[in-house]
Design an enzyme around this catalytic site. Structure first.
Site, PDB file in Angstrom:
ATOM      1  N   LYS A   1       0.810  -1.221   0.000  1.00 15.24           N
ATOM      2  CA  LYS A   1       0.000   0.000   0.000  1.00 15.24           C
ATOM      3  C   LYS A   1       0.842   1.269   0.000  1.00 15.24           C
ATOM      4  O   LYS A   1       0.484   2.269  -0.629  1.00 15.24           O
ATOM      5  CB  LYS A   1      -0.945  -0.010   1.201  1.00 15.24           C
ATOM      6  CG  LYS A   1      -2.073  -1.021   1.093  1.00 15.24           C
ATOM      7  CD  LYS A   1      -2.985  -0.954   2.304  1.00 15.24           C
ATOM      8  CE  LYS A   1      -4.241  -1.788   2.122  1.00 15.24           C
ATOM      9  NZ  LYS A   1      -3.991  -3.205   1.933  1.00 15.24           N
TER      10      LYS A   1
ATOM     11  N   HIS B   1     -14.375  -3.625   8.602  1.00 14.78           N
ATOM     12  CA  HIS B   1     -13.677  -3.323   7.348  1.00 14.78           C
ATOM     13  C   HIS B   1     -13.865  -4.407   6.291  1.00 14.78           C
ATOM     14  O   HIS B   1     -13.142  -4.438   5.308  1.00 14.78           O
ATOM     15  CB  HIS B   1     -12.181  -3.091   7.596  1.00 14.78           C
ATOM     16  CG  HIS B   1     -11.897  -2.000   8.579  1.00 14.78           C
ATOM     17  ND1 HIS B   1     -12.175  -0.672   8.320  1.00 14.78           N
ATOM     18  CD2 HIS B   1     -11.380  -2.035   9.829  1.00 14.78           C
ATOM     19  CE1 HIS B   1     -11.816   0.055   9.357  1.00 14.78           C
ATOM     20  NE2 HIS B   1     -11.342  -0.742  10.289  1.00 14.78           N
TER      21      HIS B   1
ATOM     22  N   ARG C   1      -6.665  -8.183  -9.241  1.00 14.40           N
ATOM     23  CA  ARG C   1      -7.390  -9.445  -9.451  1.00 14.40           C
ATOM     24  C   ARG C   1      -8.857  -9.123  -9.674  1.00 14.40           C
ATOM     25  O   ARG C   1      -9.281  -7.973  -9.590  1.00 14.40           O
ATOM     26  CB  ARG C   1      -7.256 -10.336  -8.212  1.00 14.40           C
ATOM     27  CG  ARG C   1      -7.666  -9.614  -6.919  1.00 14.40           C
ATOM     28  CD  ARG C   1      -7.651 -10.526  -5.716  1.00 14.40           C
ATOM     29  NE  ARG C   1      -7.755  -9.803  -4.472  1.00 14.40           N
ATOM     30  CZ  ARG C   1      -8.875  -9.327  -3.938  1.00 14.40           C
ATOM     31  NH1 ARG C   1     -10.007  -9.466  -4.602  1.00 14.40           N
ATOM     32  NH2 ARG C   1      -8.882  -8.698  -2.783  1.00 14.40           N
TER      33      ARG C   1
ATOM     34  N   GLU D   1      -2.597   6.511   8.158  1.00 15.61           N
ATOM     35  CA  GLU D   1      -3.220   7.538   7.324  1.00 15.61           C
ATOM     36  C   GLU D   1      -4.419   8.150   8.034  1.00 15.61           C
ATOM     37  O   GLU D   1      -4.935   7.598   9.019  1.00 15.61           O
ATOM     38  CB  GLU D   1      -3.643   6.964   5.970  1.00 15.61           C
ATOM     39  CG  GLU D   1      -4.734   5.927   6.030  1.00 15.61           C
ATOM     40  CD  GLU D   1      -5.049   5.334   4.660  1.00 15.61           C
ATOM     41  OE1 GLU D   1      -4.179   5.405   3.766  1.00 15.61           O
ATOM     42  OE2 GLU D   1      -6.156   4.801   4.488  1.00 15.61           O
TER      43      GLU D   1
END
Length: 621
Positions: free
Chosen positions: A116, A235, A297, A200
């Site tokens: 990431k 999540h 994907r 973040e």
């Protein structure tokens, strides 16, 4: 097009791919673990090869065993599905080096977008807006803590190699940061073999918007519009839809163009998804939407895109992998109607979404919508893999019609004895706030109190009375209701529903169905399975029971952390034990204030369902 395809995956993923390959006349080869030998995908493939024991690391995550199966069966190509090795660049290279076609993204693209932090830096250079935060190489607790202070709470800690909601923690205050960081790292290491994280900004009122992209080896790129995946818990996505509610033409053009730029930046080939996070405080707009990550994907939620575009995305993957051009240009792609997908999980929402395992003695899924399922009646839900039972996909001319169709379909689901979230899905799809599009990633957290806690309604109790009266026939001495020596018939009766006793009345009609399994009688209504029977003397109200301090494992799993010792004082809700099961961390907490009198486990212990792990006793004055 190639002649044969090995599917390096399982369950509904494998069945979904088989449907397309069968239509195209491609021979399919399934691989399966010992735990999956009896599942439908094994029977539906043209050939099936056993590749190892139940644990994924010894079967579906073993590149060597999968490649050996491909050599044995002379497979022309390998499709990795989604999950497992689908985003493993080393595996993709090994497939290509073996002279086998890889139906997936190029290894270089997987590497570029696999972490990431590196992906966000690459996107910044490509002019794609990214969420503010820290992505540095210094992974010390002190540096990460300082960066969180700089970003400002709340922050999100995310595993750089993460996905599927694993290795992700929201942190609201500085005092929580170090403990949350340790938990996030443990889960990241267990799930991805990489403990590195980034920090973040946590976006308030966040919407999760993603764009389906495709590229081919001839330099052609298209997007197939956006999906909204904001309805989540822990999540992990629960309900997805396409297009996104509240999306205007300007914002759609901006994020879809950004998604295509992202794909071009890594010379992408095949199916991919660019995920964005949007601050929806004032609705969707281009300047408050940021890149999160790219999934290199096909996605679990791809059926909603297929529904609104009329395209078969697995077929597109196969065509691109065979060297052909994309089947359509951007101008030829349009949105038709609205599609909504609900993920049916083997879990208990009323118990913190704990996974549920066991044999599916009874399974009835809806027939008037698309259902992608990996199991059938008689199969077993094991603790080794993701607890998804099926995906329920409704398509209609508009959003309200699609949601109504989904709510009806989820209400028709019958599952026993494994618990499921079917009733919750039906409630969400019919919920007034959700139906007007007032959704973000915190929807379930905010509205849980009214969407969970499914108590039997009077009509259902009456239905239970009717079912039991019919079961006991017309003998007046054993009948539950009706017989009186003098006076009008008494149409009331006491029944046991889900462990509690209620008074109900004998009525006709009702929409619930009833099934008997041995000594158990089960009434199915709106996605919930209700065990019913005769009243039990001195029935205990389970909702008011405080327990005796015994703490049990809710499912089979692995103990990853023990936060207390014998003799330690604890307060109600304190963390006692952390365990990993079904790819997620679960925390066992103190049921009340007291002292730890017994610990039967240690880090690394394997535990079974309902195994005693600790005992808390109340402190004597």
């Amino acid at each position: 097009m190639f002649e044969s395809l090995l599917i390096a995956n399982r369950g509904e993923i494998a069945r979904r791919i088989i449907r397309t390959t069968r239509r195209l006349g491609i021979r399919t080869i399934a691989v399966y673990s010992d735990a999956d030998a009896g599942l439908p995908f094994v029977k539906e493939a043209d050939e099936a090869i056993a590749i190892g024991p139940a644990p994924a690391r010894e079967s579906y995550l073993s590149a060597e065993r999968i490649l050996e199966a491909a050599r044995q069966t002379r497979a022309s190509a390998i499709h990795p599905g989604y999950g497992f090795l689908s985003e493993n660049a080393a595996f993709a290279e090994a497939v290509q080096n073996a002279g086998i076609v890889w139906v997936g993204a190029p290894p270089a693209s997987i590497r570029a977008m696999g972490l990431k932090d590196a992906a966000k830096e690459l996107m910044q250079r490509a002019g794609v807006p990214v969420t503010p935060g820290y992505m540095g190489v210094d992974q010390s607790d002190e540096r990460l803590f300082r960066e969180a202070e700089t970003v400002g709470y709340p922050v999100l800690i995310k595993a750089v190699a993460g996905g599927g909601g694993k290795g992700m923690r929201r942190v609201d205050t500085a005092t929580e940061f170090i403990q949350s960081l340790a938990s996030c790292r443990r889960e990241a290491s267990a799930s991805f073999g990489d403990h590195h994280v980034l920090v973040e900004r946590y976006i308030q009122n966040p919407r999760h918007i993603e764009v389906q992209v495709f590229g081919d080896i001839h330099g052609n790129y298209v997007h197939l519009f956006e999906r909204d995946c904001s309805l989540q818990r822990r999540h992990q996505k629960v309900i997805e839809e396409a297009p996104a509610p509240g999306m205007n033409a300007q914002t759609r053009e901006a994020i879809c163009d950004a998604a295509v730029r992202a794909a071009k930046a890594v010379d992408y080939v095949g199916a991919g998804t660019i995920e964005f996070i949007a601050d929806a405080t004032e609705g969707l707009c281009p300047d408050r939407t940021w890149f999160m990550e790219m999934n290199t994907r096909l996605q679990v939620e791809h059926p909603v895109t297929e529904a609104i575009t009329g395209e078969d995305l697995v077929e597109w993957q196969l065509l691109v992998a065979a060297g052909e051009s994309l089947p359509k240009s951007q101008d030829e792609l349009t949105i038709n109607g609205w599609a909504v997908e609900a993920r049916l999980y083997a879990e208990n929402p009323d118990a913190g979404y704990l996974p549920s395992t066991g044999h599916l003695l009874h399974l009835r899924l809806p027939t008037d919508v698309r259902v992608d399922s990996g199991v059938e009646q008689g199969n077993e839900i094991t603790p080794f893999y993701d607890p998804m039972i099926a995906k329920i996909i409704a398509h209609a001319p508009d959003r309200q019609a699609a949601l109504a169709k989904l709510a009806k379909a989820c209400g028709q689901i019958e599952i026993w004895p494994v618990k499921s979230n079917a009733n919750l899905l039906a409630r969400i799809a019919a919920d007034d706030d959700f139906c007007v599009g007032a959704v973000d990633t915190g929807f379930l957290e905010r509205h849980g109190p009214r969407l969970l806690g499914n108590d039997p309604q009077p009509a259902l109790i009456d239905q239970a009375v009717a079912s039991l009266v019919n079961a006991y026939g017309g003998d007046p001495w054993t009948a539950l209701s009706g017989f009186r020596i003098a006076g009008e018939p008494d149409l009331r009766a006491r029944v046991n529903v889900a462990g509690l006793t209620y008074w109900g009345k004998l009525t006709s009609g009702g929409s619930a169905s009833v099934a008997t399994f041995g000594d158990a009688t089960i009434l199915f209504d709106r996605g919930t399975a209700w065990p019913i029977g005769l009243p039990v003397a001195d029935q205990v109200d389970l909702k008011k029971s405080t327990g005796d301090g015994a703490v049990f494992s809710p499912m089979p799993g692995l103990v990853t952390a023990v936060d207390v010792a014998v003799g330690a004082k604890v307060a109600m809700g304190d963390r006692l034990v952390t365990m990993e099961a079904m790819k997620m961390e679960h925390t066992l907490r103190a049921p009340f204030d007291g002292i730890i009198s017994e610990l039967r486990i240690s880090p690394g212990s394997k535990v079974s369902e309902n195994q005693l792990v600790a005992t808390v006793v109340k402190e004597t004055p």
